[in-house]
Design a protein around this motif. Structure first.
Motif, mmCIF file in Angstrom:
data_model
loop_
_atom_site.group_PDB
_atom_site.id
_atom_site.type_symbol
_atom_site.label_atom_id
_atom_site.label_comp_id
_atom_site.label_asym_id
_atom_site.label_seq_id
_atom_site.Cartn_x
_atom_site.Cartn_y
_atom_site.Cartn_z
ATOM 1 N N THR A 72 75.610 -59.834 28.209
ATOM 2 C CA THR A 72 76.639 -60.543 28.966
ATOM 3 C C THR A 72 75.932 -61.323 30.074
ATOM 4 O O THR A 72 74.774 -61.032 30.399
ATOM 5 C CB THR A 72 77.633 -59.557 29.595
ATOM 6 O OG1 THR A 72 76.932 -58.769 30.554
ATOM 7 C CG2 THR A 72 78.303 -58.687 28.542
ATOM 8 N N PRO A 73 76.600 -62.290 30.692
ATOM 9 C CA PRO A 73 75.975 -62.996 31.810
ATOM 10 C C PRO A 73 75.543 -62.044 32.933
ATOM 11 O O PRO A 73 74.471 -62.223 33.521
ATOM 12 C CB PRO A 73 77.067 -63.965 32.279
ATOM 13 C CG PRO A 73 77.879 -64.223 31.054
ATOM 14 C CD PRO A 73 77.890 -62.902 30.320
ATOM 15 N N ALA A 74 76.365 -61.024 33.208
ATOM 16 C CA ALA A 74 76.017 -60.075 34.273
ATOM 17 C C ALA A 74 74.752 -59.292 33.921
ATOM 18 O O ALA A 74 73.886 -59.087 34.776
ATOM 19 C CB ALA A 74 77.183 -59.111 34.520
ATOM 20 N N GLU A 75 74.623 -58.861 32.669
ATOM 21 C CA GLU A 75 73.418 -58.141 32.245
ATOM 22 C C GLU A 75 72.194 -59.045 32.318
ATOM 23 O O GLU A 75 71.126 -58.630 32.777
ATOM 24 C CB GLU A 75 73.575 -57.631 30.808
ATOM 25 C CG GLU A 75 74.587 -56.525 30.654
ATOM 26 C CD GLU A 75 74.926 -56.242 29.208
ATOM 27 O OE1 GLU A 75 75.238 -55.068 28.924
ATOM 28 O OE2 GLU A 75 74.885 -57.156 28.352
ATOM 29 N N CYS A 76 72.362 -60.270 31.883
ATOM 30 C CA CYS A 76 71.261 -61.225 31.903
ATOM 31 C C CYS A 76 70.779 -61.451 33.337
ATOM 32 O O CYS A 76 69.573 -61.468 33.603
ATOM 33 C CB CYS A 76 71.720 -62.531 31.263
ATOM 34 S SG CYS A 76 70.376 -63.624 30.824
ATOM 35 N N ASP A 77 71.711 -61.596 34.257
ATOM 36 C CA ASP A 77 71.355 -61.765 35.668
ATOM 37 C C ASP A 77 70.719 -60.509 36.239
ATOM 38 O O ASP A 77 69.715 -60.575 36.948
ATOM 39 C CB ASP A 77 72.592 -62.125 36.506
ATOM 40 C CG ASP A 77 73.088 -63.533 36.246
ATOM 41 O OD1 ASP A 77 72.337 -64.350 35.655
ATOM 42 O OD2 ASP A 77 74.242 -63.815 36.615
#
Length: 107
Positions: A72-77
């Motif tokens: 997810t974008p949050a995991e990637c960040d």
């Protein structure tokens, strides 16, 4: 192999605009012209159903080794994955994102 692989990946990136598609790994580190062992792909997704569809189609059409990672974008960040791996965002037809270098890193 890699050019054809990137065309397949790019076509799917165009068909699934809600998924951000990046390549990274051995293809970027190998000397120009050297074969890559596989194509490493990061999929940054917001919709799990779209992700499953993308993966299903890619794995059916891929006649080349693919290593898929989905976040997810949050995991990637949180993991700073893109910067840590030097991943390059892809867009339609396997092209690099506008403004990105067409050469491999370090060239």
């Amino acid at each position: 192999m890699t050019d054809v692989a990137l065309q397949v990946i790019g076509r799917l990136a165009e068909a699934f605009p809600s998924i951000e598609v990046y390549t990274f790994g051995s293809w970027h580190r190998a000397p120009v012209g050297a074969p890559a062992s596989d194509v490493d792909v990061l999929l940054v997704y917001r919709d799990l159903i779209e992700l499953r569809r993308f993966k299903s189609i890619l794995l059916k059409e891929a006649f080349f080794p693919v290593d898929l990672i989905a976040m997810t974008p949050a995991e990637c960040d949180f993991y700073d994955f893109i910067d840590a791996t030097g991943a390059i965002k892809r867009k339609e037809s396997g092209c690099l994102q506008e403004g990105a270098s067409s050469e491999r890193p370090g060239r």
